[in-house]
Design an enzyme around this catalytic site. Structure first.
Site, PDB file in Angstrom:
ATOM      1  N   GLU A 401      11.210  18.682 -34.418  1.00 32.38           N
ATOM      2  CA  GLU A 401      10.132  18.017 -33.680  1.00 32.38           C
ATOM      3  C   GLU A 401      10.365  18.150 -32.173  1.00 32.38           C
ATOM      4  O   GLU A 401      10.822  17.219 -31.504  1.00 32.38           O
ATOM      5  CB  GLU A 401      10.071  16.543 -34.112  1.00 32.38           C
ATOM      6  CG  GLU A 401       8.886  15.775 -33.581  1.00 32.38           C
ATOM      7  CD  GLU A 401       7.557  16.174 -34.221  1.00 32.38           C
ATOM      8  OE1 GLU A 401       7.488  17.221 -34.879  1.00 32.38           O
ATOM      9  OE2 GLU A 401       6.585  15.429 -34.021  1.00 32.38           O
ATOM     10  N   SER A 428       4.798  15.188 -36.623  1.00 31.72           N
ATOM     11  CA  SER A 428       4.419  13.780 -36.778  1.00 31.72           C
ATOM     12  C   SER A 428       3.831  13.235 -35.489  1.00 31.72           C
ATOM     13  O   SER A 428       3.139  12.222 -35.511  1.00 31.72           O
ATOM     14  CB  SER A 428       5.637  12.919 -37.105  1.00 31.72           C
ATOM     15  OG  SER A 428       6.397  13.479 -38.117  1.00 31.72           O
ATOM     16  N   HIS A 449       0.040  17.055 -42.259  1.00 29.31           N
ATOM     17  CA  HIS A 449       1.148  16.102 -42.120  1.00 29.31           C
ATOM     18  C   HIS A 449       1.545  15.528 -43.481  1.00 29.31           C
ATOM     19  O   HIS A 449       0.889  14.629 -44.004  1.00 29.31           O
ATOM     20  CB  HIS A 449       0.731  14.985 -41.145  1.00 29.31           C
ATOM     21  CG  HIS A 449       1.842  14.050 -40.808  1.00 29.31           C
ATOM     22  ND1 HIS A 449       1.646  12.711 -40.568  1.00 29.31           N
ATOM     23  CD2 HIS A 449       3.174  14.255 -40.669  1.00 29.31           C
ATOM     24  CE1 HIS A 449       2.806  12.139 -40.301  1.00 29.31           C
ATOM     25  NE2 HIS A 449       3.747  13.055 -40.356  1.00 29.31           N
ATOM     26  N   ASN A 452       7.522  11.965 -46.088  1.00 28.42           N
ATOM     27  CA  ASN A 452       8.871  12.117 -46.639  1.00 28.42           C
ATOM     28  C   ASN A 452       9.169  10.999 -47.643  1.00 28.42           C
ATOM     29  O   ASN A 452       8.928   9.839 -47.302  1.00 28.42           O
ATOM     30  CB  ASN A 452       9.869  12.057 -45.466  1.00 28.42           C
ATOM     31  CG  ASN A 452      11.280  12.357 -45.883  1.00 28.42           C
ATOM     32  OD1 ASN A 452      11.537  12.887 -46.951  1.00 28.42           O
ATOM     33  ND2 ASN A 452      12.225  11.979 -45.032  1.00 28.42           N
ATOM     34  N   GLU A 461      -1.984  14.003 -44.378  1.00 28.15           N
ATOM     35  CA  GLU A 461      -3.026  13.894 -43.361  1.00 28.15           C
ATOM     36  C   GLU A 461      -3.396  15.314 -42.912  1.00 28.15           C
ATOM     37  O   GLU A 461      -2.510  16.087 -42.523  1.00 28.15           O
ATOM     38  CB  GLU A 461      -2.526  13.090 -42.155  1.00 28.15           C
ATOM     39  CG  GLU A 461      -2.280  11.625 -42.471  1.00 28.15           C
ATOM     40  CD  GLU A 461      -1.670  10.853 -41.295  1.00 28.15           C
ATOM     41  OE1 GLU A 461      -1.900   9.645 -41.197  1.00 28.15           O
ATOM     42  OE2 GLU A 461      -0.962  11.470 -40.465  1.00 28.15           O
ATOM     43  N   ASN A 499       0.713   6.474 -38.788  1.00 26.43           N
ATOM     44  CA  ASN A 499       1.700   5.998 -37.820  1.00 26.43           C
ATOM     45  C   ASN A 499       1.053   5.221 -36.680  1.00 26.43           C
ATOM     46  O   ASN A 499       1.630   4.280 -36.156  1.00 26.43           O
ATOM     47  CB  ASN A 499       2.517   7.166 -37.262  1.00 26.43           C
ATOM     48  CG  ASN A 499       3.564   7.625 -38.272  1.00 26.43           C
ATOM     49  OD1 ASN A 499       3.897   6.878 -39.200  1.00 26.43           O
ATOM     50  ND2 ASN A 499       4.052   8.839 -38.117  1.00 26.43           N
TER      51      ASN A 499
HETATM   52  P1  NAD Z   1      14.915  19.174 -40.016  1.00 23.68           P
HETATM   53  O1  NAD Z   1      15.709  19.024 -38.794  1.00 23.68           O
HETATM   54  O2  NAD Z   1      15.433  18.671 -41.299  1.00 23.68           O
HETATM   55  O3  NAD Z   1      14.552  20.708 -40.224  1.00 23.68           O
HETATM   56  C1  NAD Z   1      14.104  21.537 -39.212  1.00 23.68           C
HETATM   57  C2  NAD Z   1      14.453  22.969 -39.567  1.00 23.68           C
HETATM   58  O4  NAD Z   1      13.812  23.835 -38.667  1.00 23.68           O
HETATM   59  C3  NAD Z   1      15.945  23.299 -39.476  1.00 23.68           C
HETATM   60  O5  NAD Z   1      16.351  23.844 -40.697  1.00 23.68           O
HETATM   61  C4  NAD Z   1      16.045  24.300 -38.362  1.00 23.68           C
HETATM   62  O6  NAD Z   1      17.060  25.269 -38.564  1.00 23.68           O
HETATM   63  C5  NAD Z   1      14.686  24.921 -38.417  1.00 23.68           C
HETATM   64  N1  NAD Z   1      14.262  25.596 -37.193  1.00 23.68           N
HETATM   65  C6  NAD Z   1      14.392  25.199 -35.910  1.00 23.68           C
HETATM   66  N2  NAD Z   1      13.795  26.087 -35.092  1.00 23.68           N
HETATM   67  C7  NAD Z   1      13.278  27.057 -35.861  1.00 23.68           C
HETATM   68  C8  NAD Z   1      12.540  28.253 -35.601  1.00 23.68           C
HETATM   69  N3  NAD Z   1      12.200  28.603 -34.379  1.00 23.68           N
HETATM   70  N4  NAD Z   1      12.175  29.018 -36.649  1.00 23.68           N
HETATM   71  C9  NAD Z   1      12.504  28.665 -37.906  1.00 23.68           C
HETATM   72  N5  NAD Z   1      13.198  27.572 -38.202  1.00 23.68           N
HETATM   73  C10 NAD Z   1      13.566  26.749 -37.205  1.00 23.68           C
HETATM   74  O7  NAD Z   1      13.500  18.515 -39.665  1.00 23.68           O
HETATM   75  P2  NAD Z   1      12.465  17.836 -40.656  1.00 23.68           P
HETATM   76  O8  NAD Z   1      12.805  16.424 -40.799  1.00 23.68           O
HETATM   77  O9  NAD Z   1      12.293  18.673 -41.844  1.00 23.68           O
HETATM   78  O10 NAD Z   1      11.134  17.890 -39.770  1.00 23.68           O
HETATM   79  C11 NAD Z   1      10.387  19.049 -39.615  1.00 23.68           C
HETATM   80  C12 NAD Z   1       9.020  18.690 -39.083  1.00 23.68           C
HETATM   81  O11 NAD Z   1       8.378  17.785 -39.956  1.00 23.68           O
HETATM   82  C13 NAD Z   1       9.054  18.009 -37.725  1.00 23.68           C
HETATM   83  O12 NAD Z   1       7.945  18.427 -36.982  1.00 23.68           O
HETATM   84  C14 NAD Z   1       8.924  16.532 -38.091  1.00 23.68           C
HETATM   85  O13 NAD Z   1       8.357  15.751 -37.072  1.00 23.68           O
HETATM   86  C15 NAD Z   1       7.997  16.610 -39.252  1.00 23.68           C
HETATM   87  N6  NAD Z   1       8.057  15.473 -40.166  1.00 23.68           N
HETATM   88  C16 NAD Z   1       9.247  14.925 -40.521  1.00 23.68           C
HETATM   89  C17 NAD Z   1       9.286  13.857 -41.401  1.00 23.68           C
HETATM   90  C18 NAD Z   1      10.605  13.263 -41.824  1.00 23.68           C
HETATM   91  O14 NAD Z   1      10.599  12.130 -42.305  1.00 23.68           O
HETATM   92  N7  NAD Z   1      11.699  13.967 -41.695  1.00 23.68           N
HETATM   93  C19 NAD Z   1       8.093  13.353 -41.933  1.00 23.68           C
HETATM   94  C20 NAD Z   1       6.887  13.955 -41.587  1.00 23.68           C
HETATM   95  C21 NAD Z   1       6.873  15.007 -40.707  1.00 23.68           C
END
Ligand code: NAD
Length: 707
Positions: A401, A428, A449, A452, A461, A499
């Protein structure tokens, strides 16, 4: 007669139920009149060897009572009593026909449909995959009121009956045969022939008289058996419903009181317990939720019904973290070939392991077979090479993010992806409109969206940026449905739908803490209202760092009404991130439930602005009114198209209690004039408690969010 057809051949009467203009056979007043007419004809015949009831619709026997009629039911008890009696009389008349009777069930047989089937001497099931039998009444705040609580225990025993009725969960024919609810399950194409054989056997053996007698008589449970059975069942119900839902308890009461009486007397008890539930606020709310879900299932996402979704065959997911791997897993389960991409090889390995674990879990739970798991995994490809995405129809971005990182990624993908590839970000907090501006085709850019954990959360969403096209929205809505999700279309705004409305509630919890409220008291107020967990526990579960970050986005965007608090920041600075770090507001040293932590006092003291005792009414009011004000703004600003989107979004996204019908419906039930008066009490706390123009106008006109 409109819905029923009677044919008689070889001394066997076949009644076929096929409600015109509807996919489901439901039991409304007009259909009941048809049943009465058929019965009058059958009762005049003394030459019949058997009567069979079947459906003319594939995969559907009878779906139950007409929920539109039930949802509109008032609380006029005499009127409702007549309606209930009408159904009871019809079933009793089938039960008195002078020949054996069979219900042929080759599809859904639910609620009133199963009650009708229980009025027959035998139930024979076909092999249509949609065939299931159950009493889902408690899910709409009711109990089976056409004899279900009396005949089912007499057929399968009180304990199994209590389980089926109180859970509301349907069972498949194999289980139904095991417990004696049906005579047999046979291939659909043999149903009619098997029915004829069964009728001959029943007549010759006289077994049908026994089957009938068993349903008329008391069960004859000893006092010990009865008290044990019902004490266990009641404890289970209370644990599940926290005592907030009256229907399962009423069902238990009906079974317990009626099972040792003759059927007629048991039915009277059932009716007396059923009537107070009909038209009750909880039942009306739950029926409204049912219809909101139905509306969502049909919603294409845009007003223009002619816009068709594009075909999506290959999907790329960028980012193999928690969300990326969850989203990839959701695709594989639905048989969609998926490429998962990440910059880090070890993240890909971890992602594949997470997907495998989740699929394995489904096998262990019996929800899929090892073959299906292998089949799903065979559809997964992983790569670190962006060029592999070139033939994808849809690319879902789920990288860290960070707007800079995401924008860089989009710049890199720009020359690789086709012009018509749809690009959807799982962000998010970052503006979809802003990210779309840099994309070559902003019309093909949107937010998708997921929540989790992806495999458990139903809500998605679909975020419309200012230039996202209707075709992109329709395609993403259809795609999310293909994944088995419930998509809600939301216009881009900070926090999107869920949110944005959740954070005022979380902030208010922190504000109450700083004014002197006890964390447990705040959580208790929320769970007593019906939330699955309180806002303080929820903060710990989500992670205080995540809550702090996402909260900042919303609070900065809506600074005029956001309450600034310090406590979360202090805890994060001290490394207390919630459940994941072992401590947040509570301590998780002894397990994931969280126990009181004396160390919290230090942080509370540091942030407290007051030390007053705060009554539970004030806590509840402030938590939910702050949410409601924001929800009204979301609706007035046209962020969503319908109040049902707000209510369902919160039901599916944060577990808002269904028995309250949703946040806006709760306000409607309280009355907007009442709500505005309650808000006035807290006006001094700031703009977050100022009634919106929409609320004021509804209060003045006696209107409701749901017209
Ligand atoms: P995370 O940190 O678990 O995973 C992110 C992944 O992206 C990592 O594996 C990283 O190596 C990879 N990455 C980074 N830069 C990259 C690139 N340029 N190309 C390819 N891969 C790349 O994060 P997450 O929790 O899975 O969140 C991912 C997205 O989902 C974010 O935008 C977050 O806001 C959103 N989100 C998260 C949640 C949650 O509860 N974790 C819920 C809804 C939305």
């Amino acid at each position: 007669m409109n819905s029923l057809y009677l044919t008689i051949s070889d001394r066997c009467a076949v009644v076929t139920f096929d409600l015109p203009g509807s996919k489901a056979n439901t039991l409304g007043q007009a259909v009941l009149a048809d049943f009465e007419a058929v019965l009058s004809q059958l009762e005049q015949r003394s030459d019949l060897d058997g009567v069979v009831l079947q459906s003319g619709k594939p995969g559907m026997f009878i779906a139950g009572a007409d929920l539109k009629e039930l949802g509109a039911a008032g609380t006029d008890e005499a009127h409702n009593r007549r309606l209930v009696q009408r159904g009871l009389d019809i079933i009793a008349r089938f039960e008195r026909l002078p020949c054996p009777t069979i219900a042929l069930i080759d599809g859904a047989c639910l609620g009133g449909g199963l009650e009708v089937a229980l009025g027959f001497d035998y139930r024979l099931c076909g092999s249509h995959p949609k065939t299931e039998l159950g009493f889902p009444e408690v899910k709409v705040g009711l109990i089976p009121g056409w004899g279900g609580t009396q005949r089912l225990p007499r057929v399968v025993g009180p304990s199994l009956a209590a389980e089926m009725i109180c859970s509301g969960e349907p069972i498949k024919p194999t289980r139904a045969r095991e417990i004696g609810l049906i005579f047999d399950a046979v291939p659909s194409e043999n149903l009619v022939e098997e029915a004829r054989r069964l009728l001959t056997w029943a007549r010759q053996s006289g077994d049908w008289h026994l089957a009938r007698r068993r349903k008329q008589q008391p069960i004859g449970l000893s006092e010990e058996q009865a008290s044990f059975t019902f004490a266990v069942a009641k404890a289970q119900v209370l644990q599940k419903t926290k005592g907030q839902l009256p229907a399962p308890l009423a069902a238990l009461e009906a079974i317990a009181q009626g099972c040792n009486l003759p059927l007629d007397e048991g039915l009277k008890i059932e009716t007396n317990l059923f009537l107070p539930l009909v038209g009750s606020v909880i039942s009306r709310n739950l029926i409204a939720v049912f219809f909101m879900n139905q509306r969502l299932a049909k919603d294409t996402g845009v007003a223009d019904a002619s816009i068709q979704p594009r075909t999506i065959t290959r999907v790329g997911i960028v980012g193999a973290g928690i969300m990326g791997s969850g989203i990839a897993g959701a695709h594989l389960r639905r048989g969609i070939p998926t490429l998962m991409l990440d910059v880090a090889a070890e993240q890909l390995t971890k992602g594949v392991a997470a997907i495998t674990k989740s699929l394995q879990g489904r096998v262990e739970l019996g929800r899929s077979t090892p073959q299906e798991m292998l089949q799903a995994l065979s559809l997964l490809n992983t790569s670190q090479n962006q060029a592999m995405l070139s033939d994808c129809d849809l690319v879902i971005e789920a990288v860290v993010e960070n707007e800079e990182v995401k924008n860089r990624l989009f710049r890199e993908l720009q020359p690789i992806l086709n012009d018509d590839t749809i690009v959807a970000s799982n962000t998010s907090t970052i503006s979809i409109t802003r990210m779309a501006e840099a994309w070559k085709k902003p019309a093909h850019f949107a937010g998708l969206h997921f929540f989790n954990p992806v495999d458990r959360m139903q809500l998605v969403e679909v975020i419309r940026g200012s230039k996202t096209s209707d075709a992109t929205v329709v395609t993403l809505v259809a795609h999310a449905k293909r994944l088995g999700k419930s998509p809600i279309v939301v216009k881009d705004c900070p926090g999107f739908l869920v949110n944005r409305i959740l954070f005022p509630y979380m902030n208010e919890a922190y504000a109450l803490l700083e004014e002197g409220a006890d964390p447990r008291a705040i959580d208790k107020a929320a769970t007593t209202f019906g939330m699955p967990m309180g806002p303080i526990t929820l903060s710990d579960v989500v992670g205080l760092d995540t809550a702090l970050y996402a909260g900042k986005v919303v609070n900065t965007a809506f600074a005029d009404r956001a309450k600034q608090t310090r406590i979360v920041q202090e805890l994060v600075a001290a490394g207390r991130l919630g459940q994941k770090s072992g401590a947040g507001f509570y301590s998780y040293a002894k397990g994931s439930r969280g126990s009181d932590d004396p160390a919290l006092a230090f942080f509370l003291e540091k942030c407290r602005t007051d030390r007053r005792a705060i009554a539970v009414e004030e806590i509840t009011d402030r938590l939910f009114l702050a949410m409601l004000v924001e929800a009204s703004l979301v609706l007035s600003e046209g962020i969503v198209r319908d109040p049902a989107d707000v209510d369902l979004g919160l039901l599916l996204g944060i577990g808002f209690p269904a028995f309250r019908g949703g946040l806006l419906r709760w306000a409607d039930t309280e009355g907007l004039d009442q709500i505005v008066r309650r808000l006035a009490k807290y006006e001094a706390l700031g703009k977050r408690f100022q009634a919106t123009p929409q609320m004021l106008s509804l209060a003045k006109s006696g209107g409701r969010f749901f017209s």
